[in-house]
Design an enzyme around this catalytic site. Sequence first.
Site, PDB file in Angstrom:
ATOM      1  N   GLU A   1      16.397 -15.312 -56.987  1.00 53.45           N
ATOM      2  CA  GLU A   1      15.839 -15.482 -58.328  1.00 53.45           C
ATOM      3  C   GLU A   1      14.419 -15.990 -58.142  1.00 53.45           C
ATOM      4  OE1 GLU A   1      17.243 -14.690 -61.148  1.00 53.45           O
ATOM      5  OE2 GLU A   1      19.390 -14.621 -60.706  1.00 53.45           O
TER       6      GLU A   1
ATOM      7  N   ARG B   1      26.769  -5.908 -62.604  1.00 50.88           N
ATOM      8  CA  ARG B   1      28.205  -6.181 -62.743  1.00 50.88           C
ATOM      9  C   ARG B   1      29.018  -4.924 -62.473  1.00 50.88           C
ATOM     10  NH1 ARG B   1      25.619  -9.959 -63.070  1.00 50.88           N
ATOM     11  NH2 ARG B   1      25.723 -11.765 -64.466  1.00 50.88           N
TER      12      ARG B   1
ATOM     13  N   SER C   1      14.832 -12.385 -61.555  1.00 54.41           N
ATOM     14  CA  SER C   1      14.165 -13.592 -62.014  1.00 54.41           C
ATOM     15  C   SER C   1      14.967 -14.131 -63.179  1.00 54.41           C
ATOM     16  CB  SER C   1      12.712 -13.328 -62.439  1.00 54.41           C
ATOM     17  OG  SER C   1      12.658 -12.693 -63.703  1.00 54.41           O
TER      18      SER C   1
HETATM   19  N1  ARG Z   1      20.952 -13.462 -62.180  1.00 59.79           N
HETATM   20  C1  ARG Z   1      21.829 -12.616 -61.421  1.00 59.79           C
HETATM   21  C2  ARG Z   1      22.757 -11.942 -62.382  1.00 59.79           C
HETATM   22  O1  ARG Z   1      23.153 -12.526 -63.323  1.00 59.79           O
HETATM   23  C3  ARG Z   1      22.543 -13.410 -60.395  1.00 59.79           C
HETATM   24  C4  ARG Z   1      23.513 -12.635 -59.550  1.00 59.79           C
HETATM   25  C5  ARG Z   1      23.977 -13.442 -58.371  1.00 59.79           C
HETATM   26  N2  ARG Z   1      24.952 -12.735 -57.591  1.00 59.79           N
HETATM   27  C6  ARG Z   1      26.254 -12.869 -57.771  1.00 59.79           C
HETATM   28  N3  ARG Z   1      27.058 -12.106 -57.094  1.00 59.79           N
HETATM   29  N4  ARG Z   1      26.754 -13.745 -58.585  1.00 59.79           N
HETATM   30  O2  ARG Z   1      23.056 -10.801 -62.251  1.00 59.79           O
HETATM   31 ZN    ZN Z   2      18.622 -10.183 -62.970  1.00 59.11          ZN
END
Ligand code: ARG
Ligand code: ZN
Length: 409
Positions: free
Chosen positions: A371, A254, A308
Amino acid sequence: QSLSLSGATNDDVGPQDAEILSNFKGYRVYRLQANSTKAFEALVKLHDEGDLDFWQAPSFRGETDIMVNGNQEKELKDFMGFYKIDNSVLIDDLDSLMNGQRLGRLKSDGKAMSWTEYHYMETIFDWLDGLATFYPELVTLHSIGTTTDGNPLKLVKISVGRKDRHKPGIYIDALYHGREWISAAVATWIINELVTAPSRYSTLLKHFDFYIVPIMNPDGYAHSCSYNRLWRKSRKTSGTWADFLGCRGVDLNRNFGFHFGGPGSGTIPCSLIYRGTHAFSEPETSAVRDFIYENRNVKWAAYFALHSYGQKWMTPWYVIRVARIGIAAIESHRGTKFDVGSAPEVLYMASGGSDDWFKGAVGCKYSYTIELPDYGFYGFLLPSWEIIPTANETWFGISTALRSIARQR
Ligand code: ARG
Ligand code: ZN
């Protein structure tokens, strides 16, 4: 901590560090499917309150997985009853599943590595050092940065031919999230495959240089291996009140500087999806940014972030065709089915992710987050015996996708 249904208290306070490796007795994972907007919104609110560990955050099309202990379970059941949310027990006895997770005791002399068990960070790093020594024509090892706990961020470059020429780059990284062990195991397997059997991949190696970071979050991985198997974030303290609650770490996926701070990222250090104070505030993410900036002469042909679990290949819509080629290859291998689509579509919104930065800021056309398996039977606790079959099918999918990209060039 108890489940707060009002949302009035404990804003965004996630499951913290108290649990240790052996302490998941009585924990279960539920799988929920919200089939009304009202139920979905209630789930999103529950997620944002942050008292529960969501193994998969709420998504409208997909499933939502929530881990609970004995106390939280009753309240979750009341909640699901109230909103009429379809649900089932996904993992009944979490503690016993931890036994399928063997951590190898390999003392690496720089040569030994195996994929019949998982490995400590130190073992993996020793092995990478060894590769650079034993395969100098093929392998260059870079340390692109250092984490808060002083661990290196190791990047392996695999390249044939003249070292002063740059081929288009394929960038693969894994283990952003401490508990997603299979992602690092698959990444090291791919490195091994390319390095020990380059003749099988002569076409790919003729077109591309590979850049692979098997452990993006060494601090979180080390913590997951030794203290709390289900640790997700990095381990940095925030220097705020949250430190006194034992909350640590940033969700590195993030923290990238493209649409940083948007929906699906947390503002409070205790959140499981805490995004950090500003884009690239973390040593791990800024190391990636700096490496890409320093290598301006490389054209980035494709990017794969390995996470994953859930069996999803997430894609910007306009390169979905190549993603479909990848998942068809995976399915042909041993029947594993992947869902394909944009991240918000197949999963949920998550701003500040590495995939969006590679696409939006770097200009890498084929930017994917994958994933890996499974679909939820073991979740993060995928047993060691699944490493090799999973690595095989994943690499078959990625390499098939890459061949199709190479053909268009
Ligand atoms: N499981 C990942 C996460 O939560 C998925 C990210 C997917 N990418 C995105 N830009 N939403 O970080
Ligand atoms: Zn992850």
